[in-house]
Scaffold this active site. Structure first.
Site, PDB file in Angstrom:
ATOM      1  N   HIS A 130      -8.234 -15.522 -36.405  1.00  0.00           N
ATOM      2  CA  HIS A 130      -6.906 -16.090 -35.295  1.00  0.00           C
ATOM      3  C   HIS A 130      -6.223 -15.127 -35.607  1.00  0.00           C
ATOM      4  CE1 HIS A 130      -7.686 -20.098 -37.183  1.00  0.00           C
ATOM      5  NE2 HIS A 130      -7.809 -20.849 -36.255  1.00  0.00           N
ATOM      6  N   GLU A 154      -5.513 -27.256 -35.383  1.00  0.00           N
ATOM      7  CA  GLU A 154      -5.427 -27.232 -37.448  1.00  0.00           C
ATOM      8  C   GLU A 154      -4.031 -26.072 -37.340  1.00  0.00           C
ATOM      9  OE1 GLU A 154      -7.416 -25.401 -35.261  1.00  0.00           O
ATOM     10  OE2 GLU A 154      -9.644 -23.982 -36.794  1.00  0.00           O
ATOM     11  N   ASP A 215      -5.839 -34.910 -23.341  1.00  0.00           N
ATOM     12  CA  ASP A 215      -7.129 -34.089 -23.253  1.00  0.00           C
ATOM     13  C   ASP A 215      -7.114 -32.078 -22.226  1.00  0.00           C
ATOM     14  OD1 ASP A 215      -8.750 -33.904 -19.825  1.00  0.00           O
ATOM     15  OD2 ASP A 215      -9.842 -33.415 -21.582  1.00  0.00           O
ATOM     16  N   ASP A 240      -8.223 -21.809 -27.894  1.00  0.00           N
ATOM     17  CA  ASP A 240      -8.648 -22.440 -29.022  1.00  0.00           C
ATOM     18  C   ASP A 240      -9.469 -23.823 -29.584  1.00  0.00           C
ATOM     19  OD1 ASP A 240      -9.964 -21.779 -31.244  1.00  0.00           O
ATOM     20  OD2 ASP A 240      -7.605 -22.187 -32.485  1.00  0.00           O
TER      21      ASP A 240
END
Length: 458
Positions: A130, A154, A215, A240
């Site tokens: 990351h 996450e 979305d 990501d």
């Protein structure tokens, strides 16, 4: 099933269980003749990393749930030959000669996140991934204030973005609300901002952050699609999402849609930068990129190359992400000046890191992997990118100049007229160039470029 077996056989703490799971049969997809991409199949990452191996000391299921969007699995795993790392050694006060240095007795298991069977993050190496995704682009922008994140459920991309003291607002567009809820509970290390002064303890809850559960393709098209006028523009957009080669509807919408690429570029300010995960890095043995498994990535790059708003494109890769192969990233700039910032000296990047990052309570550096030296390794892509690029059809013209014929003449301008092949004439002010002309005959096929540059190509 494993838990039931251990219970029925009265397996205690001193007994180790080793198991493997394989799907039997071919299991053809009802719509194709290919094997279905079941998240439990041995062809999936979950099958390869967790289900099939027998040499795992720890193999514990933490989460397995089907959200409205995707299958979410989290596992703790530990290989039998793993040995303590730095953090484990400090935690257990290991001293020289301690036999536990050579065993897995005190080793903290890896926590793995899988989405639809595809591996997304590894707890022991996610920071390297990351940091590589976020910081090269953030520091290549002069003043990144408004940031958009596509995916990143996450919370680790958000954590890295919030380390920058220039940031004023972050919009994170994540399609799966359940993934974020699970990450809060079971992947808390990835969205932990407690050490960052002035940030919320949980990165998702920071006052600068707006999390939108929608979305991302639709969100960008509704606001920045053709003909749309939206005042809010982003300095940096970070994608990501799933790897381009993972396939499926999500990848097709993100990596193969010209309208979506146009919307992404429209969402950026005039000097805005986009960075995207670009999947497994190429090798010199790969076929022409548009024919192989990485055709989605090639098409994605082509769409940016064809866009008038694209001023510069860079690719780079990082080998320390914890995956089986190096991972690659794509950077797209709307202002060519970002290329100059990308190529800055190591020390300049280190100064930026010091000046532009949030201070920490622990007084430790906020990044564990990224610095000016790491950026230096990203400045020029590895040979494989050039090799695969030059397999395009038609062959790009610049590929003919990768190697120079040392039998040909090289002509250069030199301040010493006797050495110079060219003559420069100035206007009356003595500074503005009026014309450049050859002083000598230059045979066809000769090279016109600096002599010192020519020597690096031979």
């Amino acid at each position: 099933v494993v838990a039931d077996v251990e219970r029925l056989f009265a397996i205690g703490e001193n007994t180790k269980t080793y198991w493997s799971h394989e799907l039997r049969g071919f299991r053809l997809n009802e719509n194709t003749t290919k094997s279905t991409n079941s998240y439990l199949a041995d062809t999936s990452d979950l099958g390869f990393w967790v289900m099939s191996p027998l040499d795992l000391e720890v193999k514990e299921q933490i989460v397995s749930v089907k959200s409205p969007i995707q299958q979410i699995d989290i596992w703790d795993v530990l290989e039998v030959d793993d040995t303590p790392g730095h953090d484990d050694a400090i935690k257990h006060n290991l001293q020289p000669g301690d036999p536990r240095w050579l065993t897995s007795e005190i080793v903290t298991p890896d926590r793995l996140l899988f989405l639809d069977g595809s591996i997304q993050s590894i707890s022991t190496s996610e920071k390297e991934y990351h940091e590589a995704l976020v910081h090269p682009t953030m520091f290549s922008h002069e003043n990144p204030r408004r940031i958009a994140i596509i995916g990143g459920g996450e919370g680790a991309v958000l954590r890295e973005v919030l380390k920058h003291n220039t940031v004023e607002s972050v919009v994170m567009i994540e399609v799966d609300e359940m993934l974020v809820d699970i990450a809060r509970k079971h992947l808390e290390g990835m969205n932990n901002c407690t050490d960052l002064i002035g940030r919320a303890d949980v990165c998702f809850d920071d006052e600068l952050v707006t999390v939108v559960y929608e979305d991302s393709h639709k969100w960008f098209m509704d606001r920045y699609g053709s003909g749309k006028e939206t005042e809010t523009k982003f300095d940096v957009v970070i994608m990501d999402a799933l790897d381009p080669e993972d396939g499926g509807t999500i990848s097709q919408d993100l990596y193969s849609n010209a309208d979506f690429v146009g919307a992404l570029l429209s969402s950026l300010t005039d000097n805005g930068i986009l960075v995207s995960n670009a999947g497994v890095a190429p090798t010199i043995h790969d076929p022409r990129a548009d024919l192989g498994v990485f055709s989605n990535r090639e098409h994605f790059i082509n769409l940016f190359e064809e866009a008038e708003e694209t001023a510069a494109i860079m690719v780079y890769e990082e080998a320390h992400c914890g995956f089986l192969e190096p991972h690659s990233f794509l950077v797209v700039c709307k202002d060519v000046k970002c290329r100059g910032r990308w190529q800055r000296d190591n020390a300049v990047f280190d100064y930026d890191v010091y000046e532009r990052t949030v201070r920490t309570i622990s007084k430790e550096r906020p990044m564990i992997h990224y610095d000016g030296t790491t950026q230096h390794s990203y400045r020029a892509p590895p040979k494989a990118w050039e090799t695969v690029y030059c397999r395009r059809e038609p062959k790009p013209f610049e590929c003919d100049y990768i190697w120079l014929d040392d039998a040909k003449e090289v002509h250069d301008y030199d301040f010493d007229e006797e050495k110079s092949s060219f003559e420069i004439e100035y206007e009356k002010d003595g500074e503005t160039v009026d014309s450049v002309s050859a002083r000598v005959d230059i045979p066809k096929g000769s090279y016109v470029l600096p002599n010192h540059l020519a020597s690096s190509f031979i």
